[in-house]
Design an enzyme around this catalytic site. Structure first.
Site, PDB file in Angstrom:
ATOM      1  N   ARG A  56      40.516 -42.157  16.856  1.00  0.00           N
ATOM      2  CA  ARG A  56      39.478 -43.171  17.098  1.00  0.00           C
ATOM      3  C   ARG A  56      38.751 -43.508  15.806  1.00  0.00           C
ATOM      4  O   ARG A  56      38.470 -44.667  15.524  1.00  0.00           O
ATOM      5  CB  ARG A  56      38.475 -42.679  18.148  1.00  0.00           C
ATOM      6  CG  ARG A  56      39.033 -42.678  19.557  1.00  0.00           C
ATOM      7  CD  ARG A  56      38.027 -42.180  20.557  1.00  0.00           C
ATOM      8  NE  ARG A  56      36.878 -43.099  20.695  1.00  0.00           N
ATOM      9  CZ  ARG A  56      35.750 -42.777  21.308  1.00  0.00           C
ATOM     10  NH1 ARG A  56      35.587 -41.574  21.828  1.00  0.00           N
ATOM     11  NH2 ARG A  56      34.771 -43.654  21.412  1.00  0.00           N
ATOM     12  N   CYS A 112      28.776 -40.692  17.021  1.00  0.00           N
ATOM     13  CA  CYS A 112      30.053 -40.530  17.717  1.00  0.00           C
ATOM     14  C   CYS A 112      30.321 -41.841  18.443  1.00  0.00           C
ATOM     15  O   CYS A 112      30.037 -42.900  17.914  1.00  0.00           O
ATOM     16  CB  CYS A 112      30.000 -39.327  18.658  1.00  0.00           C
ATOM     17  SG  CYS A 112      28.670 -39.409  19.875  1.00  0.00           S
TER      18      CYS A 112
END
Length: 156
Positions: A56, A112
């Site tokens: 990611r 995050c």
């Protein structure tokens, strides 16, 4: 009867000392705002650590992020790297060395995907005995909501 007093009613506090205590200063850094993270891209005063998995972070296609990538200048610290095979935090010395290598003596901004797993890195830094980082609670979800904010891909 005051709720702090014991159920027996002997006038003693059940678990803590009774009394009036002045509020102290905030013991943790205040959360970082998107505008501060954006300014940090230019100033480099702090190191942004991204707790998402390396795929990611690098910008590989995935079903979670509508815009792939990461904040420019960020480094990846996958939150699961803080744990040993049994799911416990790794030794503090190991964590301290790994975070130190990523931070280069700079303060941390922790992010995050949505602000949750960044907290895991904050706890790992505390276990390691390192200064607390600033949480960017909006994280990647907030960052990509504004198309004018820059996005980087790859592992750098």
């Amino acid at each position: 009867m005051d709720r702090r007093r014991s159920a027996a009613g002997h006038g003693r506090c059940a678990r803590h000392r009774c009394g009036r205590f002045p509020a102290g200063s905030v013991a943790r850094p205040l959360p970082a705002k998107a505008s501060e993270v954006l300014a940090n891209i230019e100033t480099g005063e702090a190191r942004v650590l991204d707790a998402r998995d390396p795929g990611r972070f690098a910008g590989k296609p995935n079903p979670i992020d509508p815009v792939p990538g990461h904040i420019p200048g960020a480094r990846n610290r996958f939150f699961r790297d803080n744990l040993d095979a049994s799911g416990h935090f790794r030794p503090s010395g190991e964590l301290a060395a790994e975070f130190a290598a990523l931070l280069d003596d700079q303060p941390a901004i922790l992010q995050c995907g949505s602000g949750v797993t960044a907290c895991h890195n904050a706890l790992a830094m505390a276990v390691a005995g390192l200064p607390a980082g600033r949480l960017y609670p909006g994280s990647w979800s907030e960052w990509i909501a504004d198309p004018s904010r820059p996005v980087a891909t790859g592992i750098d």
